[in-house]
Motif scaffolding. Sequence first.
Motif, PDB file in Angstrom:
ATOM      1  N   GLY A 101       8.463  69.752-115.690  1.00  0.00           N
ATOM      2  CA  GLY A 101       9.014  68.402-115.711  1.00  0.00           C
ATOM      3  C   GLY A 101       8.316  67.499-116.714  1.00  0.00           C
TER       4      GLY A 101
ATOM      5  N   MET B 101      17.108  57.188-115.712  1.00  0.00           N
ATOM      6  CA  MET B 101      17.195  56.187-116.770  1.00  0.00           C
ATOM      7  C   MET B 101      18.350  55.220-116.522  1.00  0.00           C
ATOM      8  SD  MET B 101      16.306  58.513-120.150  1.00  0.00           S
ATOM      9  CE  MET B 101      16.810  57.217-121.284  1.00  0.00           C
TER      10      MET B 101
ATOM     11  N   PHE C 240       6.872  63.983-115.084  1.00  0.00           N
ATOM     12  CA  PHE C 240       7.948  63.139-114.582  1.00  0.00           C
ATOM     13  C   PHE C 240       7.418  62.028-113.675  1.00  0.00           C
ATOM     14  CE2 PHE C 240      11.280  62.077-111.493  1.00  0.00           C
ATOM     15  CZ  PHE C 240      12.291  61.688-112.363  1.00  0.00           C
TER      16      PHE C 240
ATOM     17  N   GLU D 237      11.949  72.908-120.312  1.00  0.00           N
ATOM     18  CA  GLU D 237      12.508  72.387-119.058  1.00  0.00           C
ATOM     19  C   GLU D 237      13.899  72.946-118.785  1.00  0.00           C
ATOM     20  OE1 GLU D 237      10.385  70.880-117.268  1.00  0.00           O
ATOM     21  OE2 GLU D 237       8.962  70.771-118.929  1.00  0.00           O
TER      22      GLU D 237
ATOM     23  N   VAL E  88      16.497  63.186-115.361  1.00  0.00           N
ATOM     24  CA  VAL E  88      15.974  62.116-116.206  1.00  0.00           C
ATOM     25  C   VAL E  88      17.093  61.164-116.604  1.00  0.00           C
ATOM     26  CG1 VAL E  88      14.898  61.580-118.442  1.00  0.00           C
ATOM     27  CG2 VAL E  88      14.024  63.471-117.054  1.00  0.00           C
ATOM     28  N   ASP E  89      18.250  61.716-116.923  1.00  0.00           N
ATOM     29  CA  ASP E  89      19.404  60.894-117.302  1.00  0.00           C
ATOM     30  C   ASP E  89      19.792  59.953-116.159  1.00  0.00           C
ATOM     31  OD1 ASP E  89      21.599  60.057-118.917  1.00  0.00           O
ATOM     32  OD2 ASP E  89      22.913  61.412-117.823  1.00  0.00           O
TER      33      ASP E  89
ATOM     34  N   VAL F 281      13.217  65.308-123.429  1.00  0.00           N
ATOM     35  CA  VAL F 281      12.876  66.271-122.385  1.00  0.00           C
ATOM     36  C   VAL F 281      12.276  67.505-123.054  1.00  0.00           C
ATOM     37  CG1 VAL F 281      13.788  67.741-120.537  1.00  0.00           C
ATOM     38  CG2 VAL F 281      14.655  65.414-120.842  1.00  0.00           C
TER      39      VAL F 281
ATOM     40  N   LEU G 215      18.433  59.523-125.079  1.00  0.00           N
ATOM     41  CA  LEU G 215      17.851  60.637-124.333  1.00  0.00           C
ATOM     42  C   LEU G 215      18.245  61.927-125.034  1.00  0.00           C
ATOM     43  CD1 LEU G 215      16.473  62.014-121.889  1.00  0.00           C
ATOM     44  CD2 LEU G 215      18.685  61.878-120.703  1.00  0.00           C
TER      45      LEU G 215
ATOM     46  N   ILE H  68       8.058  65.329-120.131  1.00  0.00           N
ATOM     47  CA  ILE H  68       8.902  64.589-121.051  1.00  0.00           C
ATOM     48  C   ILE H  68       8.011  63.858-122.055  1.00  0.00           C
ATOM     49  CG2 ILE H  68      10.714  64.256-119.318  1.00  0.00           C
ATOM     50  CD1 ILE H  68       9.776  61.352-119.111  1.00  0.00           C
TER      51      ILE H  68
ATOM     52  N   VAL I 150      13.680  58.912-125.268  1.00  0.00           N
ATOM     53  CA  VAL I 150      13.083  59.799-124.272  1.00  0.00           C
ATOM     54  C   VAL I 150      13.506  61.228-124.626  1.00  0.00           C
ATOM     55  CG1 VAL I 150      12.975  60.437-121.829  1.00  0.00           C
ATOM     56  CG2 VAL I 150      13.127  58.020-122.488  1.00  0.00           C
TER      57      VAL I 150
ATOM     58  N   PHE J 151       6.275  59.161-115.753  1.00  0.00           N
ATOM     59  CA  PHE J 151       7.439  58.480-116.325  1.00  0.00           C
ATOM     60  C   PHE J 151       8.092  57.580-115.282  1.00  0.00           C
ATOM     61  CE2 PHE J 151      12.108  58.778-117.378  1.00  0.00           C
ATOM     62  CZ  PHE J 151      12.061  57.945-118.481  1.00  0.00           C
TER      63      PHE J 151
ATOM     64  N   TYR K 278      16.809  67.572-117.358  1.00  0.00           N
ATOM     65  CA  TYR K 278      17.500  66.624-118.243  1.00  0.00           C
ATOM     66  C   TYR K 278      18.461  65.749-117.441  1.00  0.00           C
ATOM     67  CZ  TYR K 278      20.545  64.878-121.954  1.00  0.00           C
ATOM     68  OH  TYR K 278      21.288  64.067-122.788  1.00  0.00           O
TER      69      TYR K 278
END
Length: 264
Positions: free
Chosen positions: A127, A246, A39, A234, A242-243, A230, A255, A129, A228, A42, A239
């Motif tokens: 974490g 983003m 992560f 995880e 990350v959402d 995940v 995603l 991705i 992307v 990213f 998730y």
Amino acid sequence: MLLRQFRLHTNYSLLMPYDQHPDLLTPIEDTVLWRYMDFARFLYLLEMKCLWFARADQFGDPLESMLTDAEIQEFEREVILNSVSTRGKQPWLLSSELMRSTAYFSCWRAKPNESLAMWDLYGKGNGIIGIKSTVGQLKRAVKVHPEAVYITLVEYIDWSQRGRYHNTLVRSARKDLSYEHEAELRAIIWPSKLATEHQRAIQQGQQPPETPLGISVPIEPGALIREVVVGPREQPWVYELVDRVMKRYALNVLLSRSDRLTKR
């Protein structure tokens, strides 16, 4: 002849743009690429809008950019047969050290499907991705970089055999057969000025200048990334995080969660 070939192919003026180099295996532009990362990497890509190229000697493979065992033996035989004087470290070994200290890679998996082995290689439930792209998107993303960026499939060879070592750059686009499961594509930057300064210092018996551990290449994340994913190990909160990230960075691409370990 081999030693003469070595001298000829360390002429940096012979290097060509990445999409025209005759000795590299660049796939078609719609080839799907995966880049697995944690992560933090990213977030770095989104925040800094940069793609990280790591120096060749920073990877875990000690054979990275080196001559094969058979190639070294061939050079050594030529030295004996031709009574060539090689004071100090042999020039063919110096060429490998030069490449490992001055070449930079961004590594991808060139397959349309995800790989559970690659998910686990980068960390189980930590974490991890994956970002998906294509060769065409990668080409366009790095086109503003001032140095040439070479994009090539990695060739997997038996390290006990002689490979296509006639071009120094080719040696940075091959690995031992034991890594074949990676199906790697790599983007390579070999800064000509840096390599020339490094080589000159070695030839003059001086300590080569320090080289950076990596190069940050400016990119536009939305142009590079098409999806992307995940990782399959995880937790749901990863998730969701990350959402949110983003959305914060206006990365408007698909995603999804990997379902490779979901019970059917």
